[in-house]
Design a protein around this motif. Structure first.
Motif, PDB file in Angstrom:
ATOM      1  N   SER A 209       0.868  -1.179   0.000  1.00 18.70           N
ATOM      2  CA  SER A 209       0.000   0.000   0.000  1.00 18.70           C
ATOM      3  C   SER A 209       0.900   1.223   0.000  1.00 18.70           C
ATOM      4  CB  SER A 209      -0.902   0.003   1.237  1.00 18.70           C
ATOM      5  OG  SER A 209      -1.731   1.147   1.246  1.00 18.70           O
ATOM      6  N   SER A 210       0.760   2.078  -1.008  1.00 11.70           N
ATOM      7  CA  SER A 210       1.637   3.236  -1.163  1.00 11.70           C
ATOM      8  C   SER A 210       0.836   4.528  -1.262  1.00 11.70           C
ATOM      9  CB  SER A 210       2.506   3.096  -2.421  1.00 11.70           C
ATOM     10  OG  SER A 210       3.412   2.017  -2.294  1.00 11.70           O
ATOM     11  N   THR A 211       1.428   5.597  -0.770  1.00 15.64           N
ATOM     12  CA  THR A 211       0.826   6.922  -0.900  1.00 15.64           C
ATOM     13  C   THR A 211       1.872   7.905  -1.399  1.00 15.64           C
ATOM     14  OG1 THR A 211       1.348   7.449   1.404  1.00 15.64           O
ATOM     15  CG2 THR A 211      -0.841   6.547   0.948  1.00 15.64           C
ATOM     16  N   TYR A 212       1.422   8.902  -2.116  1.00 15.01           N
ATOM     17  CA  TYR A 212       2.288  10.002  -2.535  1.00 15.01           C
ATOM     18  C   TYR A 212       1.424  11.251  -2.627  1.00 15.01           C
ATOM     19  CZ  TYR A 212       6.963  11.303  -4.000  1.00 15.01           C
ATOM     20  OH  TYR A 212       8.248  11.822  -4.032  1.00 15.01           O
ATOM     21  N   ARG A 306      -2.405  -8.142  -4.632  1.00 12.67           N
ATOM     22  CA  ARG A 306      -2.903  -6.811  -4.962  1.00 12.67           C
ATOM     23  C   ARG A 306      -2.007  -5.734  -4.353  1.00 12.67           C
ATOM     24  NH1 ARG A 306      -8.255  -6.422  -6.969  1.00 12.67           N
ATOM     25  NH2 ARG A 306      -9.304  -8.437  -7.116  1.00 12.67           N
ATOM     26  N   ALA A 307      -2.019  -4.590  -5.002  1.00 16.37           N
ATOM     27  CA  ALA A 307      -1.314  -3.422  -4.491  1.00 16.37           C
ATOM     28  C   ALA A 307      -2.197  -2.211  -4.705  1.00 16.37           C
ATOM     29  CB  ALA A 307       0.025  -3.243  -5.216  1.00 16.37           C
ATOM     30  N   ASP A 308      -2.159  -1.276  -3.763  1.00 14.85           N
ATOM     31  CA  ASP A 308      -2.977  -0.079  -3.926  1.00 14.85           C
ATOM     32  C   ASP A 308      -2.144   1.175  -3.741  1.00 14.85           C
ATOM     33  OD1 ASP A 308      -3.355   1.005  -1.011  1.00 14.85           O
ATOM     34  OD2 ASP A 308      -3.785  -1.139  -0.850  1.00 14.85           O
ATOM     35  N   PHE A 309      -2.638   2.241  -4.310  1.00 11.10           N
ATOM     36  CA  PHE A 309      -1.920   3.511  -4.321  1.00 11.10           C
ATOM     37  C   PHE A 309      -2.912   4.654  -4.193  1.00 11.10           C
ATOM     38  CE2 PHE A 309      -0.658   7.274  -6.694  1.00 11.10           C
ATOM     39  CZ  PHE A 309       0.545   7.595  -6.093  1.00 11.10           C
ATOM     40  N   GLY A 311      -2.734   8.999  -4.470  1.00  9.16           N
ATOM     41  CA  GLY A 311      -1.957  10.206  -4.691  1.00  9.16           C
ATOM     42  C   GLY A 311      -2.846  11.425  -4.701  1.00  9.16           C
ATOM     43  N   ARG A 312      -2.293  12.548  -4.231  1.00 10.82           N
ATOM     44  CA  ARG A 312      -3.126  13.762  -4.127  1.00 10.82           C
ATOM     45  C   ARG A 312      -2.237  14.994  -4.144  1.00 10.82           C
ATOM     46  NH1 ARG A 312      -6.293  13.187   0.962  1.00 10.82           N
ATOM     47  NH2 ARG A 312      -4.363  13.872   1.973  1.00 10.82           N
ATOM     48  N   GLN A 313      -2.736  16.074  -4.755  1.00 12.88           N
ATOM     49  CA  GLN A 313      -2.054  17.364  -4.760  1.00 12.88           C
ATOM     50  C   GLN A 313      -3.093  18.451  -4.504  1.00 12.88           C
ATOM     51  OE1 GLN A 313      -0.136  16.293  -8.700  1.00 12.88           O
ATOM     52  NE2 GLN A 313       1.425  17.677  -7.902  1.00 12.88           N
ATOM     53  N   ILE A 314      -3.433  18.645  -3.249  1.00 13.20           N
ATOM     54  CA  ILE A 314      -4.469  19.612  -2.880  1.00 13.20           C
ATOM     55  C   ILE A 314      -3.961  20.465  -1.719  1.00 13.20           C
ATOM     56  CG2 ILE A 314      -6.828  19.913  -2.027  1.00 13.20           C
ATOM     57  CD1 ILE A 314      -7.585  17.328  -3.389  1.00 13.20           C
ATOM     58  N   PRO A 315      -3.947  21.789  -1.867  1.00 16.93           N
ATOM     59  CA  PRO A 315      -3.481  22.663  -0.779  1.00 16.93           C
ATOM     60  C   PRO A 315      -4.300  22.452   0.488  1.00 16.93           C
ATOM     61  CG  PRO A 315      -3.756  23.896  -2.823  1.00 16.93           C
ATOM     62  CD  PRO A 315      -4.362  22.548  -3.055  1.00 16.93           C
ATOM     63  N   GLY A 316      -3.614  22.443   1.609  1.00 11.86           N
ATOM     64  CA  GLY A 316      -4.290  22.320   2.886  1.00 11.86           C
ATOM     65  C   GLY A 316      -4.635  20.905   3.289  1.00 11.86           C
ATOM     66  N   ALA A 317      -4.419  19.942   2.390  1.00 10.29           N
ATOM     67  CA  ALA A 317      -4.736  18.543   2.694  1.00 10.29           C
ATOM     68  C   ALA A 317      -3.533  17.868   3.350  1.00 10.29           C
ATOM     69  CB  ALA A 317      -5.141  17.801   1.427  1.00 10.29           C
ATOM     70  N   TYR A 318      -3.797  16.780   4.042  1.00  5.79           N
ATOM     71  CA  TYR A 318      -2.749  16.018   4.725  1.00  5.79           C
ATOM     72  C   TYR A 318      -1.751  15.490   3.700  1.00  5.79           C
ATOM     73  CZ  TYR A 318      -0.650  12.239   7.521  1.00  5.79           C
ATOM     74  OH  TYR A 318       0.219  11.389   8.169  1.00  5.79           O
ATOM     75  N   ALA A 319      -0.490  15.756   3.926  1.00  3.85           N
ATOM     76  CA  ALA A 319       0.566  15.325   3.010  1.00  3.85           C
ATOM     77  C   ALA A 319       1.289  14.130   3.604  1.00  3.85           C
ATOM     78  CB  ALA A 319       1.554  16.460   2.756  1.00  3.85           C
ATOM     79  N   VAL A 320       1.362  13.045   2.848  1.00  2.23           N
ATOM     80  CA  VAL A 320       2.049  11.844   3.311  1.00  2.23           C
ATOM     81  C   VAL A 320       2.551  11.060   2.103  1.00  2.23           C
ATOM     82  CG1 VAL A 320      -0.118  10.546   3.375  1.00  2.23           C
ATOM     83  CG2 VAL A 320       1.837   9.736   4.719  1.00  2.23           C
ATOM     84  N   SER A 321       3.758  10.564   2.204  1.00  2.00           N
ATOM     85  CA  SER A 321       4.315   9.733   1.142  1.00  2.00           C
ATOM     86  C   SER A 321       5.035   8.568   1.791  1.00  2.00           C
ATOM     87  CB  SER A 321       5.287  10.533   0.265  1.00  2.00           C
ATOM     88  OG  SER A 321       4.618  11.603  -0.371  1.00  2.00           O
ATOM     89  N   GLY A 322       4.507   7.392   1.631  1.00  3.50           N
ATOM     90  CA  GLY A 322       5.121   6.235   2.271  1.00  3.50           C
ATOM     91  C   GLY A 322       4.608   4.934   1.702  1.00  3.50           C
ATOM     92  N   ASP A 323       5.143   3.839   2.228  1.00  2.00           N
ATOM     93  CA  ASP A 323       4.785   2.510   1.736  1.00  2.00           C
ATOM     94  C   ASP A 323       4.655   1.556   2.918  1.00  2.00           C
ATOM     95  OD1 ASP A 323       5.513   3.107  -1.241  1.00  2.00           O
ATOM     96  OD2 ASP A 323       7.294   3.659  -0.090  1.00  2.00           O
ATOM     97  N   SER A 324       3.670   0.691   2.843  1.00  2.00           N
ATOM     98  CA  SER A 324       3.516  -0.388   3.804  1.00  2.00           C
ATOM     99  C   SER A 324       3.551  -1.702   3.032  1.00  2.00           C
ATOM    100  CB  SER A 324       2.192  -0.252   4.563  1.00  2.00           C
ATOM    101  OG  SER A 324       2.026  -1.310   5.476  1.00  2.00           O
ATOM    102  N   ILE A 325       4.550  -2.516   3.300  1.00  2.00           N
ATOM    103  CA  ILE A 325       4.778  -3.753   2.554  1.00  2.00           C
ATOM    104  C   ILE A 325       4.516  -4.934   3.482  1.00  2.00           C
ATOM    105  CG2 ILE A 325       6.463  -5.060   1.191  1.00  2.00           C
ATOM    106  CD1 ILE A 325       7.995  -2.306   0.911  1.00  2.00           C
ATOM    107  N   THR A 326       3.507  -5.708   3.153  1.00  2.00           N
ATOM    108  CA  THR A 326       3.120  -6.837   3.987  1.00  2.00           C
ATOM    109  C   THR A 326       3.739  -8.116   3.449  1.00  2.00           C
ATOM    110  OG1 THR A 326       1.010  -5.797   4.544  1.00  2.00           O
ATOM    111  CG2 THR A 326       1.189  -8.177   4.919  1.00  2.00           C
ATOM    112  N   GLY A 327       4.475  -8.809   4.318  1.00  2.00           N
ATOM    113  CA  GLY A 327       5.086 -10.074   3.952  1.00  2.00           C
ATOM    114  C   GLY A 327       4.488 -11.213   4.755  1.00  2.00           C
ATOM    115  N   SER A 328       4.824 -12.433   4.374  1.00  4.54           N
ATOM    116  CA  SER A 328       4.286 -13.601   5.060  1.00  4.54           C
ATOM    117  C   SER A 328       4.883 -13.790   6.449  1.00  4.54           C
ATOM    118  CB  SER A 328       4.524 -14.860   4.216  1.00  4.54           C
ATOM    119  OG  SER A 328       5.918 -15.040   3.966  1.00  4.54           O
TER     120      SER A 328
END
Length: 440
Positions: A209-212, A306-309, A311-328
């Motif tokens: 799961s990734s965000t930018y 599955r993988a999800d993403f 992304g957002r570019q909006i003034p005043g909105a919460y800014a976060v960029s990261g990844d959560s990688i789930t393994g067995s």
């Protein structure tokens, strides 16, 4: 879960491990294969001063120029080009002993400046114009036998991507090194994190799961009503504010969010997903522009993962960029502030912080060139990151489920650059409307 399901899951895990192992070995083979071009081979083991040409002197062009000078003391800037005179004026004000343009004779203005840089006797070319020109400039650089560092994105549509991949193969065969500016890939702490992941520390990667998400759009365009007062042509205005236009930037998903998508793809073993469903919107549209300001995507892979993403570019909105990688066997994560970690059974067993690899990527490129090895991160890696980004944009624009075969068959060329100049007519496409915009 029944026994058949367990057997199926085990088979998927084994196939996944085999794929990741082969992908890692393949990447190593690409990056360490010996050069075959005699004129390049002659550089092996010496400290010859290598001449660098810079095409595009905006923020990333200037940054990459400084990075390569810092990364290798035996490089010098030999020639530069830009389509905007104001950028060349800024360059002329530089005072650096390692900038040698022969009294500024090799400072080129205009849409043909890229070819003049390539033909000026450089060894390495930095491509940092708006990405709409990247396939054209890359093709010319490889045809002339130059090593290339090119900023992301290197293609905005599938025809452009296929051109870049074809020329990357030509570069590989000719012994030319090619590096893409997806800088997170060359951040040392993330390189170590992914080495640990590929080594099996968290087991098989099951999902990512990734965000930018950032703040306002880069290079925010004034209201289009000011264009007439500016005296700029339609094309000059559009190129000045290229980050706002699909045709020139590929939308924010290519120009900005591709960093997050590339990290997601990296964690998933650099495979191309089979399907993508997406959504997005233009919550705060820019008058006269057509780029969206947010995307949410879900990718399905051949083995069912599955993988999800988001992304957002909006003034005043919460800014976060990261990844959560789930393994067995555990989890890996990358936080917005640069911290990477691995957690097993609820306990952090490894963590490290670091900055972006702007200098490191150039060090890697130069070490390969000087040691007589080929580096090429387009083939089998960044080609997939770009394809899945275009896939996600298309799925979101159309509101449809888009398959790998469908997206790779796309013939939609967003704009033609051959012969382009400031007098070339330009009219932006209407912004995409979900459920109305069609696949092409």
């Amino acid at each position: 879960m029944n026994n058949n399901a367990n057997d199926k899951a085990t088979t998927c895990n084994l196939e996944r491990r085999t794929f990741v192992k082969k992908a890692s070995l393949g990447a190593a083979a690409i990056s360490l294969s010996p050069l075959v071009a005699p004129f390049v081979q002659a550089q092996k083991g010496n400290n010859k001063v290598l001449k660098v040409g810079v095409i595009g002197l905006g923020g990333r062009g200037s940054g990459a120029m400084n990075n390569i000078l810092e990364a290798d003391p035996n490089t010098k800037i030999w020639a530069v080009a830009d389509i905007f005179e104001r950028r060349l004026k800024g360059f002329k004000n530089r005072n650096n002993a390692r900038i040698d343009t022969e009294g500024r004779k090799r400072v080129f203005l205009g849409f043909d400046g890229y070819q003049k840089v390539i033909d000026s006797g450089v060894d390495i070319v930095i491509l940092a114009t708006p990405p709409v020109f990247r396939p054209q400039h890359f093709a010319a650089s490889i045809a002339a036998g130059k090593h290339v560092f090119m900023e992301k994105p290197f293609a905005n549509d599938i025809p452009g991507l296929k051109s870049v991949v074809d020329n990357a193969k030509k570069a590989q065969s000719a012994g030319l090194s090619v590096m893409t500016g997806l800088v997170w890939r060359y951040s040392p702490h993330l390189m170590e994190l992914h080495k640990r992941i590929q080594g099996g520390e968290i087991g098989d990667v099951l999902s990512v799961s990734s965000t930018y998400c950032g703040g306002r759009r880069p290079n925010t365009m004034p209201d289009i009503k000011f264009k007439e007062k500016s005296g700029l042509s339609d094309m000059e205005w559009a190129l000045k504010f290229w980050q706002n236009y699909l045709e020139l930037s590929g939308d924010g998903i290519m120009e900005f969010m591709i960093h997050g998508l590339d990290k997601m793809s990296w964690a998933m073993g650099d495979q191309m997903p089979e399907k993508c469903m997406g959504m997005g919107a233009n919550i705060k549209p820019v008058t006269g522009a057509n780029n969206w300001d947010q995307f949410a995507l879900n990718y399905q892979y051949a083995d069912g993962r599955r993988a999800d993403f988001m992304g957002r570019q909006i003034p005043g909105a919460y800014a976060v960029s990261g990844d959560s990688i789930t393994g067995s066997k555990g989890f890996a994560s990358l936080e917005s502030k640069g911290g990477a970690s691995i957690t097993i059974d609820g306990k952090v067993v490894w963590q490290k912080k670091g900055g972006l690899g702007y200098k490191n990527e150039h060090q890697i490129l130069m070490e390969h060139i000087r040691s007589g090895k080929v580096f090429n991160d387009v083939l089998g890696k960044m080609e997939h990151s770009h394809a899945l980004a275009i896939m996600g944009r298309t799925a979101s624009y159309t509101g449809q489920l888009v398959t790998k075969d469908q997206i790779m068959s796309s013939t939609d060329e967003l704009i033609k650059v051959e012969g382009m100049n400031f007098d070339t007519p330009f009219k932006a496409r209407p912004a995409a409307e979900v459920g109305i915009t069609k696949f092409s």
